[in-house]
Design a protein around this motif. Sequence first.
Motif, mmCIF file in Angstrom:
data_model
loop_
_atom_site.group_PDB
_atom_site.id
_atom_site.type_symbol
_atom_site.label_atom_id
_atom_site.label_comp_id
_atom_site.label_asym_id
_atom_site.label_seq_id
_atom_site.Cartn_x
_atom_site.Cartn_y
_atom_site.Cartn_z
ATOM 1 N N ASP A 49 1.220 -1.355 -0.150
ATOM 2 C CA ASP A 49 -0.091 0.074 -0.368
ATOM 3 C C ASP A 49 0.840 1.480 0.412
ATOM 4 O O ASP A 49 0.606 2.491 -0.404
ATOM 5 N N TYR A 50 1.502 0.813 1.241
ATOM 6 C CA TYR A 50 3.087 2.130 1.049
ATOM 7 C C TYR A 50 3.398 2.910 -0.641
ATOM 8 O O TYR A 50 3.529 3.694 -0.606
ATOM 9 N N ASN B 259 1.114 2.779 -4.011
ATOM 10 C CA ASN B 259 -0.310 4.030 -3.450
ATOM 11 C C ASN B 259 0.592 5.102 -3.276
ATOM 12 O O ASN B 259 0.076 6.173 -3.697
ATOM 13 N N LYS B 260 1.558 4.825 -1.977
ATOM 14 C CA LYS B 260 1.878 6.646 -1.832
ATOM 15 C C LYS B 260 3.236 6.965 -3.170
ATOM 16 O O LYS B 260 3.814 8.195 -3.077
#
Length: 374
Positions: free
Chosen positions: A289-290, A293-294
């Motif tokens: 996710d990090y 997505n980031k």
Amino acid sequence: MMFVQTFGRRCNGGHREVFFSFFISRSPYSTTAAETSTAFLPEYLAGTLGFSREESISAAAKVTCYTSTTKPALVVDYLKKLGLDSTQIRKCISKYPKLLYFDVDKNLDPKLQCLQEVGFSGSDLADVIARGAQFLERGLDTNLKPNMAFLKLVFGNNEDVRKVIKNYPAMLRTSCQIMQDNVSYFQKLGFSNERIKWYISRKPMALRFPLQWFEERVHMLEKDFGIPRESPMFFYGMYAMASASKSSMEKKFAVFRSFGWADSDIITMFQHQPFYFTLSEANIQKKLDYFMNKIGYTPDFLSTRSALTYSLEKRVLPRVDVLNTLKEKKLSVKNHCLYSIICFTEAKFEKLFLLPYKDVVPELYGSYKRRVVR
């Protein structure tokens, strides 16, 4: 009463009356003995070892089949002579109350001496007993001594033997033959003695697996993941395989797929970074996710790099925050890509991004160190 009546039908009345009288006269005695032994242990544990009422009742409930009122004191005295304090003894008894009913001379002393011979004492000895006292039920000559001799042969010194036993006390009750078969199989696969020691010290539980388990994993590595035995990654693939069951592997595959990874991406990843599969599903999801997505990394980028192996909390995020702080204060820093900065050693990161700005942003260094050293 039913048993007495049945017996009476087989014998004459006189015999039945004699037996009936005998039975009745013994019943109060037996009940009193049982009640005495049941009440003894909670009181003993509370009075001698400082157990709470709830703790003592819980421990006693696990050993209701034992009635001796003398063995517990003998065992506790023996453990104290070994150097265990009351806290350590309480820990042992809480985890394994059956220990109180072992025979000191025939069972405890010779087996614990076997551990003392490789340097176990005090808290280390207490911890092994508390976490894996079931080994005391195994034979000294048929199990414990052969296991210790084998581990000494593999590691070559007592210190490493202690480390592996502390890491996995169940090693003491593992079949020595299974351990020998597995190590022989590792040698057949071409693993060096140093790599075998590294493997066992980090995954000692794997030595308890049947040989067929390893044979199946070898087949998976070669056929499903395309990693030949000659590859440097084959050894680490075997290590990763020991960290997860088949169902767990499937769940981890599912996490990668949920972020858009194709099976070919996952296989490429495993070929380059098999350690990704030693992470928990939640950890994999949080890191994907990090980074995806980031940060914006793609499966193609991540599958051949070690980004996911680094701790978000202790490495990645603290370093990103340092870079952001320096950028906000318009302090010039050398131009490196984020992935390279994440991979820098701690010393190199401090040299490039912390020490030059220690006077300009004095709180930055301390704040960073508090986050990475916990």
